[in-house]
Design an enzyme around this catalytic site. Structure first.
Site, PDB file in Angstrom:
ATOM      1  N   ALA A   1       0.866  -1.178   0.000  1.00 32.70           N
ATOM      2  CA  ALA A   1       0.000   0.000   0.000  1.00 32.70           C
ATOM      3  C   ALA A   1       0.904   1.230   0.000  1.00 32.70           C
ATOM      4  O   ALA A   1       2.059   1.166   0.455  1.00 32.70           O
ATOM      5  CB  ALA A   1      -0.892  -0.020   1.233  1.00 32.70           C
TER       6      ALA A   1
ATOM      7  N   GLY B   1       0.517  -4.974   1.025  1.00 37.33           N
ATOM      8  CA  GLY B   1      -0.715  -5.028   0.239  1.00 37.33           C
ATOM      9  C   GLY B   1      -0.505  -5.638  -1.136  1.00 37.33           C
ATOM     10  O   GLY B   1      -1.451  -6.164  -1.734  1.00 37.33           O
TER      11      GLY B   1
ATOM     12  N   GLU C   1      -0.758  -9.268  -0.600  1.00 38.53           N
ATOM     13  CA  GLU C   1      -2.159  -9.551  -0.257  1.00 38.53           C
ATOM     14  C   GLU C   1      -3.057  -9.476  -1.493  1.00 38.53           C
ATOM     15  O   GLU C   1      -3.988 -10.262  -1.641  1.00 38.53           O
ATOM     16  CB  GLU C   1      -2.609  -8.560   0.821  1.00 38.53           C
ATOM     17  CG  GLU C   1      -1.841  -8.783   2.125  1.00 38.53           C
ATOM     18  CD  GLU C   1      -2.090  -7.689   3.160  1.00 38.53           C
ATOM     19  OE1 GLU C   1      -1.684  -6.541   2.903  1.00 38.53           O
ATOM     20  OE2 GLU C   1      -2.695  -7.981   4.192  1.00 38.53           O
TER      21      GLU C   1
ATOM     22  N   GLU D   1       4.939  -5.037   6.985  1.00 43.51           N
ATOM     23  CA  GLU D   1       4.226  -3.921   7.625  1.00 43.51           C
ATOM     24  C   GLU D   1       4.724  -3.664   9.038  1.00 43.51           C
ATOM     25  O   GLU D   1       4.680  -2.529   9.526  1.00 43.51           O
ATOM     26  CB  GLU D   1       2.718  -4.199   7.664  1.00 43.51           C
ATOM     27  CG  GLU D   1       2.026  -4.154   6.314  1.00 43.51           C
ATOM     28  CD  GLU D   1       1.902  -5.509   5.629  1.00 43.51           C
ATOM     29  OE1 GLU D   1       2.740  -6.408   5.895  1.00 43.51           O
ATOM     30  OE2 GLU D   1       0.972  -5.673   4.822  1.00 43.51           O
TER      31      GLU D   1
HETATM   32  C1  HXC Z   1       5.086   4.327  -1.422  1.00 43.17           C
HETATM   33  C2  HXC Z   1       6.959   3.322  -2.294  1.00 43.17           C
HETATM   34  C3  HXC Z   1       6.588   2.078  -1.714  1.00 43.17           C
HETATM   35  C4  HXC Z   1       5.365   2.030  -0.962  1.00 43.17           C
HETATM   36  C5  HXC Z   1       8.448   1.805  -2.758  1.00 43.17           C
HETATM   37  N1  HXC Z   1       8.116   3.096  -2.924  1.00 43.17           N
HETATM   38  N2  HXC Z   1       7.539   1.165  -2.020  1.00 43.17           N
HETATM   39  N3  HXC Z   1       6.205   4.417  -2.143  1.00 43.17           N
HETATM   40  N4  HXC Z   1       4.663   3.178  -0.844  1.00 43.17           N
HETATM   41  N5  HXC Z   1       4.916   0.904  -0.418  1.00 43.17           N
HETATM   42  C6  HXC Z   1       8.841   4.125  -3.665  1.00 43.17           C
HETATM   43  C7  HXC Z   1      10.099   4.585  -2.937  1.00 43.17           C
HETATM   44  O1  HXC Z   1       9.777   5.548  -1.950  1.00 43.17           O
HETATM   45  C8  HXC Z   1      10.909   5.156  -4.078  1.00 43.17           C
HETATM   46  O2  HXC Z   1      10.411   6.434  -4.396  1.00 43.17           O
HETATM   47  C9  HXC Z   1      10.557   4.220  -5.244  1.00 43.17           C
HETATM   48  O3  HXC Z   1       9.317   3.588  -4.891  1.00 43.17           O
HETATM   49  C10 HXC Z   1      11.610   3.135  -5.443  1.00 43.17           C
HETATM   50  O4  HXC Z   1      11.793   2.471  -4.221  1.00 43.17           O
HETATM   51  P1  HXC Z   1      13.228   2.251  -3.548  1.00 43.17           P
HETATM   52  O5  HXC Z   1      12.986   2.016  -2.095  1.00 43.17           O
HETATM   53  O6  HXC Z   1      14.166   3.348  -3.928  1.00 43.17           O
HETATM   54  O7  HXC Z   1      13.694   0.909  -4.288  1.00 43.17           O
HETATM   55  P2  HXC Z   1      14.672  -0.201  -3.739  1.00 43.17           P
HETATM   56  O8  HXC Z   1      15.835   0.422  -3.017  1.00 43.17           O
HETATM   57  O9  HXC Z   1      14.967  -1.079  -4.908  1.00 43.17           O
HETATM   58  O10 HXC Z   1      13.817  -1.019  -2.652  1.00 43.17           O
HETATM   59  C11 HXC Z   1      12.716  -1.747  -3.052  1.00 43.17           C
HETATM   60  C12 HXC Z   1      11.871  -2.139  -1.793  1.00 43.17           C
HETATM   61  C13 HXC Z   1      11.569  -0.849  -0.959  1.00 43.17           C
HETATM   62  C14 HXC Z   1      12.645  -3.130  -0.937  1.00 43.17           C
HETATM   63  C15 HXC Z   1      10.589  -2.774  -2.290  1.00 43.17           C
HETATM   64  O11 HXC Z   1      11.029   0.147  -1.849  1.00 43.17           O
HETATM   65  C16 HXC Z   1      10.583  -1.060   0.168  1.00 43.17           C
HETATM   66  O12 HXC Z   1      10.944  -1.605   1.209  1.00 43.17           O
HETATM   67  N6  HXC Z   1       9.360  -0.599  -0.009  1.00 43.17           N
HETATM   68  C17 HXC Z   1       8.341  -0.606   1.025  1.00 43.17           C
HETATM   69  C18 HXC Z   1       7.807  -2.006   1.197  1.00 43.17           C
HETATM   70  C19 HXC Z   1       6.743  -2.051   2.302  1.00 43.17           C
HETATM   71  O13 HXC Z   1       7.028  -1.731   3.445  1.00 43.17           O
HETATM   72  N7  HXC Z   1       5.547  -2.454   1.936  1.00 43.17           N
HETATM   73  C20 HXC Z   1       4.414  -2.496   2.858  1.00 43.17           C
HETATM   74  C21 HXC Z   1       3.657  -1.203   2.815  1.00 43.17           C
HETATM   75  S1  HXC Z   1       2.381  -1.159   4.041  1.00 43.17           S
HETATM   76  P3  HXC Z   1      11.398   7.657  -4.667  1.00 43.17           P
HETATM   77  O14 HXC Z   1      10.467   8.811  -4.897  1.00 43.17           O
HETATM   78  O15 HXC Z   1      12.279   7.790  -3.480  1.00 43.17           O
HETATM   79  O16 HXC Z   1      12.165   7.255  -5.900  1.00 43.17           O
HETATM   80  C22 HXC Z   1       1.148  -2.061   3.387  1.00 43.17           C
HETATM   81  C23 HXC Z   1      -0.074  -2.126   4.254  1.00 43.17           C
HETATM   82  C24 HXC Z   1      -1.025  -3.144   3.743  1.00 43.17           C
HETATM   83  O17 HXC Z   1       1.221  -2.583   2.338  1.00 43.17           O
HETATM   84  C25 HXC Z   1      -2.331  -2.988   4.449  1.00 43.17           C
HETATM   85  C26 HXC Z   1      -3.511  -3.191   3.586  1.00 43.17           C
HETATM   86  C27 HXC Z   1      -3.413  -2.808   2.172  1.00 43.17           C
END
Ligand code: HXC
Length: 258
Positions: A65, A109, A112, A132
């Site tokens: 998400a 998400g 999911e 998360e």
């Molecule tokens: C918003 C995101 C994002 C996310 C990545 N980006 N994931 N933006 N929400 N979930 C953005 C980054 O900020 C970045 O933007 C660009 O995408 C590229 O990501 P990087 O981090 O630079 O890439 P990388 O170093 O290759 O790392 C990849 C990654 C990492 C390991 C996937 O991006 C990451 O850990 N993302 C978050 C994963 C996460 O925590 N997901 C759960 C979210 S909570 P910029 O502008 O800096 O280039 C969730 C709740 C679910 O899902 C509940 C119900 C739906």
């Protein structure tokens, strides 16, 4: 209809929906989820569509998400706005089969969403995770429920509590995905499966989807009764007669969804 965060192509009775926010690794924003739910409903209503494939990019199916969208939300906003409920329920109402074709990250998400599909085919680079916990929250659309049913309690606890990622081999071993293929072959494999499904009787296809999904909801005894009654009801279709006759006459069945 033109969308901004997804791409929809319908060809040979299969709809390919591609998540398309490359700058954010397909993070699920409100806008994306609304468009996706809308496209899924449109596929359900479109008689030309008999099966749906949902995919992302090579690097990410979806990295979760949208964290930027969620950061400033309050409990009251999330709860009273029923965050993520309308879109996910709309996707779950689709009665046609949906195959997730996952390459790269399917996190939070994103994982999911893939698990909401009917089955998952992934590439060797796929990484599934429920990270998360690292954000001070937990899974909200199936990561503690569907994942547990897919891979069992121990792995589901491990994934949700540590936030570690599961690679494609482990995902296949644990029953999370049905097939692992090379990245190059991923779309062909998923579209091939979808075209195979599209050739069958749509009545039978929807009955099977409903029956398998029922197994999540009811006891084994009730599920078996549901399955048997749906099986019985298929004898009211022309497609049953055609399918069995075609086998006995050694020819291809011509299903007409009747
Ligand atoms: C918003 C995101 C994002 C996310 C990545 N980006 N994931 N933006 N929400 N979930 C953005 C980054 O900020 C970045 O933007 C660009 O995408 C590229 O990501 P990087 O981090 O630079 O890439 P990388 O170093 O290759 O790392 C990849 C990654 C990492 C390991 C996937 O991006 C990451 O850990 N993302 C978050 C994963 C996460 O925590 N997901 C759960 C979210 S909570 P910029 O502008 O800096 O280039 C969730 C709740 C679910 O899902 C509940 C119900 C739906």
């Amino acid at each position: 209809m033109a969308y901004e965060t997804i791409i929809v192509d319908v060809e040979n009775h299969v709809a390919l929906i591609t998540l398309n926010r490359p700058d954010a690794l397909n993070a699920l924003s409100d806008h994306l989820l609304t468009e996706l739910a809308d496209a899924m409903s449109a596929c359900q209503a479109n008689e030309k569509v008999r099966c749906i494939v949902l995919t992302g990019s090579e690097k990410a199916f979806a990295a979760g998400a949208d964290i930027a969208m969620m950061r400033d939300k309050t409990f009251v906003e999330a709860f009273s706005g029923d965050l993520f409920t309308p879109e996910t329920e709309q996707i779950l109402r689709v009665r046609k089969p949906i195959i997730a074709a996952v390459s790269g990250y399917a996190l939070g998400g994103g994982a999911e969403l893939a698990m909401m599909c009917d089955f998952i085919i992934c590439s060797e680079t796929a990484k599934f995770g429920q990270p998360e916990i690292n954000l001070g929250v937990m899974a909200g659309i199936g990561g503690t429920q569907r994942l547990t049913r897919f891979v069992g309690k121990s792995k589901a606890m491990d994934m949700n509590l540590t936030g570690r990622f599961m690679d494609a081999d482990e995902a296949e071993r644990s029953g999370l995905v049905s097939r692992v293929v090379s990245t190059k072959k991923l779309l062909d494999e998923a579209l091939g499966a979808a075209h195979k499904i599209a050739e069958k009787s749509m009545i039978t296809t929807m009955a099977i989807k409903e029956s398998v999904n029922r197994s999540y909801e009811v006891s084994l005894r009730e599920g078996l009764l549901f399955e048997r009654r749906v099986f019985h009801s298929l004898f009211a279709t022309e497609d049953q007669s055609e399918g069995m006759s075609a086998f006995l006459e050694k020819r291809e069945a011509q299903f007409r969804d009747r």
